[in-house]
Scaffold this motif. Sequence first.
Motif, mmCIF file in Angstrom:
data_model
loop_
_atom_site.group_PDB
_atom_site.id
_atom_site.type_symbol
_atom_site.label_atom_id
_atom_site.label_comp_id
_atom_site.label_asym_id
_atom_site.label_seq_id
_atom_site.Cartn_x
_atom_site.Cartn_y
_atom_site.Cartn_z
ATOM 1 N N GLY A 111 0.834 -1.189 0.000
ATOM 2 C CA GLY A 111 0.000 0.000 0.000
ATOM 3 C C GLY A 111 0.863 1.231 0.000
ATOM 4 N N PRO A 112 0.290 2.355 0.075
ATOM 5 C CA PRO A 112 -1.154 2.591 0.184
ATOM 6 C C PRO A 112 -1.874 2.434 -1.156
ATOM 7 C CG PRO A 112 0.027 4.675 0.241
ATOM 8 C CD PRO A 112 1.068 3.595 0.169
ATOM 9 N N HIS A 113 -3.194 2.347 -1.045
ATOM 10 C CA HIS A 113 -4.064 2.200 -2.211
ATOM 11 C C HIS A 113 -5.056 3.357 -2.231
ATOM 12 C CE1 HIS A 113 -2.699 -1.830 -3.261
ATOM 13 N NE2 HIS A 113 -2.619 -2.045 -1.958
ATOM 14 N N GLN A 114 -5.595 3.604 -3.403
ATOM 15 C CA GLN A 114 -6.578 4.669 -3.563
ATOM 16 C C GLN A 114 -7.979 4.062 -3.624
ATOM 17 O OE1 GLN A 114 -6.899 7.015 -7.303
ATOM 18 N NE2 GLN A 114 -6.345 8.729 -5.965
ATOM 19 N N PHE A 115 -8.780 4.411 -2.633
ATOM 20 C CA PHE A 115 -10.174 3.974 -2.558
ATOM 21 C C PHE A 115 -11.050 5.171 -2.913
ATOM 22 C CE2 PHE A 115 -7.843 1.301 0.366
ATOM 23 C CZ PHE A 115 -8.369 0.041 0.153
ATOM 24 N N GLU A 116 -12.122 4.908 -3.663
ATOM 25 C CA GLU A 116 -13.022 5.987 -4.016
ATOM 26 C C GLU A 116 -14.462 5.561 -3.738
ATOM 27 O OE1 GLU A 116 -14.006 9.034 -7.694
ATOM 28 O OE2 GLU A 116 -12.476 7.497 -7.963
ATOM 29 N N GLY A 117 -15.217 6.491 -3.186
ATOM 30 C CA GLY A 117 -16.616 6.222 -2.877
ATOM 31 C C GLY A 117 -17.252 7.431 -2.228
ATOM 32 N N VAL A 118 -18.347 7.210 -1.573
ATOM 33 C CA VAL A 118 -19.112 8.287 -0.943
ATOM 34 C C VAL A 118 -18.814 8.313 0.549
ATOM 35 C CG1 VAL A 118 -21.158 6.826 -0.649
ATOM 36 C CG2 VAL A 118 -21.416 9.290 -0.729
ATOM 37 N N LEU A 119 -18.758 9.515 1.108
ATOM 38 C CA LEU A 119 -18.541 9.647 2.548
ATOM 39 C C LEU A 119 -19.731 9.056 3.313
ATOM 40 C CD1 LEU A 119 -17.168 13.299 2.739
ATOM 41 C CD2 LEU A 119 -15.920 11.236 3.414
ATOM 42 N N MET A 120 -19.439 8.305 4.342
ATOM 43 C CA MET A 120 -20.505 7.720 5.167
ATOM 44 C C MET A 120 -21.386 8.804 5.767
ATOM 45 S SD MET A 120 -21.007 4.447 5.408
ATOM 46 C CE MET A 120 -21.862 4.370 6.967
ATOM 47 N N ARG A 121 -20.808 9.913 6.166
ATOM 48 C CA ARG A 121 -21.636 10.969 6.768
ATOM 49 C C ARG A 121 -22.623 11.543 5.751
ATOM 50 N NH1 ARG A 121 -16.591 13.084 8.020
ATOM 51 N NH2 ARG A 121 -15.713 14.395 6.397
ATOM 52 N N PHE A 167 -18.035 8.453 11.777
ATOM 53 C CA PHE A 167 -18.291 9.037 10.470
ATOM 54 C C PHE A 167 -18.258 10.561 10.509
ATOM 55 C CE2 PHE A 167 -21.011 5.050 10.415
ATOM 56 C CZ PHE A 167 -19.940 4.254 10.040
ATOM 57 N N GLN A 168 -18.427 11.124 11.676
ATOM 58 C CA GLN A 168 -18.301 12.570 11.830
ATOM 59 C C GLN A 168 -16.837 12.957 12.046
ATOM 60 O OE1 GLN A 168 -20.933 14.176 11.011
ATOM 61 N NE2 GLN A 168 -22.204 12.349 11.072
ATOM 62 N N ARG A 169 -16.118 12.122 12.755
ATOM 63 C CA ARG A 169 -14.721 12.420 13.111
ATOM 64 C C ARG A 169 -13.744 12.146 11.971
ATOM 65 N NH1 ARG A 169 -11.292 10.025 18.217
ATOM 66 N NH2 ARG A 169 -9.506 11.371 17.898
ATOM 67 N N TYR A 170 -13.987 11.085 11.204
ATOM 68 C CA TYR A 170 -13.070 10.669 10.141
ATOM 69 C C TYR A 170 -13.786 10.682 8.791
ATOM 70 C CZ TYR A 170 -10.822 8.645 14.293
ATOM 71 O OH TYR A 170 -10.267 8.452 15.531
ATOM 72 N N ASP A 171 -13.001 10.790 7.730
ATOM 73 C CA ASP A 171 -13.553 10.718 6.374
ATOM 74 C C ASP A 171 -13.691 9.258 5.949
ATOM 75 O OD1 ASP A 171 -13.790 13.445 6.120
ATOM 76 O OD2 ASP A 171 -11.872 13.691 5.068
ATOM 77 N N VAL A 172 -14.581 8.540 6.622
ATOM 78 C CA VAL A 172 -14.854 7.134 6.312
ATOM 79 C C VAL A 172 -15.715 7.103 5.051
ATOM 80 C CG1 VAL A 172 -15.916 4.996 7.141
ATOM 81 C CG2 VAL A 172 -14.789 6.552 8.766
ATOM 82 N N ILE A 173 -15.353 6.222 4.118
ATOM 83 C CA ILE A 173 -16.120 6.141 2.875
ATOM 84 C C ILE A 173 -16.706 4.744 2.677
ATOM 85 C CG2 ILE A 173 -14.810 7.973 1.720
ATOM 86 C CD1 ILE A 173 -13.413 5.754 0.064
ATOM 87 N N LEU A 174 -17.742 4.713 1.866
ATOM 88 C CA LEU A 174 -18.257 3.471 1.298
ATOM 89 C C LEU A 174 -17.567 3.360 -0.049
ATOM 90 C CD1 LEU A 174 -22.114 3.381 1.888
ATOM 91 C CD2 LEU A 174 -20.343 2.063 3.002
ATOM 92 N N ALA A 175 -16.456 2.655 -0.079
ATOM 93 C CA ALA A 175 -15.677 2.556 -1.307
ATOM 94 C C ALA A 175 -16.358 1.627 -2.296
ATOM 95 C CB ALA A 175 -14.271 2.057 -1.001
ATOM 96 N N SER A 176 -16.371 2.069 -3.554
ATOM 97 C CA SER A 176 -16.886 1.218 -4.628
ATOM 98 C C SER A 176 -15.792 0.922 -5.650
ATOM 99 C CB SER A 176 -18.088 1.873 -5.308
ATOM 100 O OG SER A 176 -17.736 3.147 -5.805
ATOM 101 N N SER A 177 -14.628 1.564 -5.466
ATOM 102 C CA SER A 177 -13.502 1.255 -6.352
ATOM 103 C C SER A 177 -12.197 1.258 -5.570
ATOM 104 C CB SER A 177 -13.432 2.228 -7.530
ATOM 105 O OG SER A 177 -12.984 3.498 -7.110
ATOM 106 N N LEU A 178 -11.264 0.460 -6.053
ATOM 107 C CA LEU A 178 -9.935 0.336 -5.466
ATOM 108 C C LEU A 178 -8.933 0.503 -6.595
ATOM 109 C CD1 LEU A 178 -7.801 -0.528 -3.342
ATOM 110 C CD2 LEU A 178 -8.413 -2.898 -3.836
ATOM 111 N N ASP A 179 -8.075 1.505 -6.465
ATOM 112 C CA ASP A 179 -7.070 1.806 -7.486
ATOM 113 C C ASP A 179 -7.686 1.921 -8.879
ATOM 114 O OD1 ASP A 179 -5.073 1.879 -5.547
ATOM 115 O OD2 ASP A 179 -4.611 -0.251 -5.781
#
Length: 168
Positions: free
Chosen positions: A72-82, A113-125
């Motif tokens: 890693g690191p890897h690039q994850f992309e998705g929508v923020l949980m918040r 989800f308020q404290r961190y930029d947690v995402i629902l990733a739908s893609s990896l790299d």
Amino acid sequence: MLALLTILSAFAPVAAPASAADLPEPTGKVVLEISGEIANTNRDGVAVFDSAMLDALGRHVVTTSTVWTERGPHQFEGVLMRDVLKAVGATKATTVKAKALNDYQVEIPVADFQRYDVILASSLDGKMLTARDKGPLWIVYPRDDHGELADERMDQRWVWQLNRLELR
């Protein structure tokens, strides 16, 4: 006859106007169902999302390493949980029970989800996730940005093959 129609119309059911908070119906395959303490729904008291509906909430990138991926690191992309929680009107929930296709489940504090930029990733790299490679959705924390997230207890919250959230 007019008098009869007037009387009958008084007893006819009147459709309530749709609330501005109602979510649109998905047009594609449903990838996420959200139930529990939510105000905005689109199907029998739950909120269901297809990929396009999630993407419409805004895409976000998290670059981080994981204990499940090589080099890693890897690039994850998705929508923020918040943003997902905001879309369903989850103002009262304090806990999210995340459930996966393989029946794995874990409780996660909404505060994460308020404290961190947690995402629902739908893609990896740059590649869309599938059920064979931890998709279609994977809860991803920005592990490398916050030392406290590099902890075994936090790793349990990285739910892959995510398909349901229950807000409590």
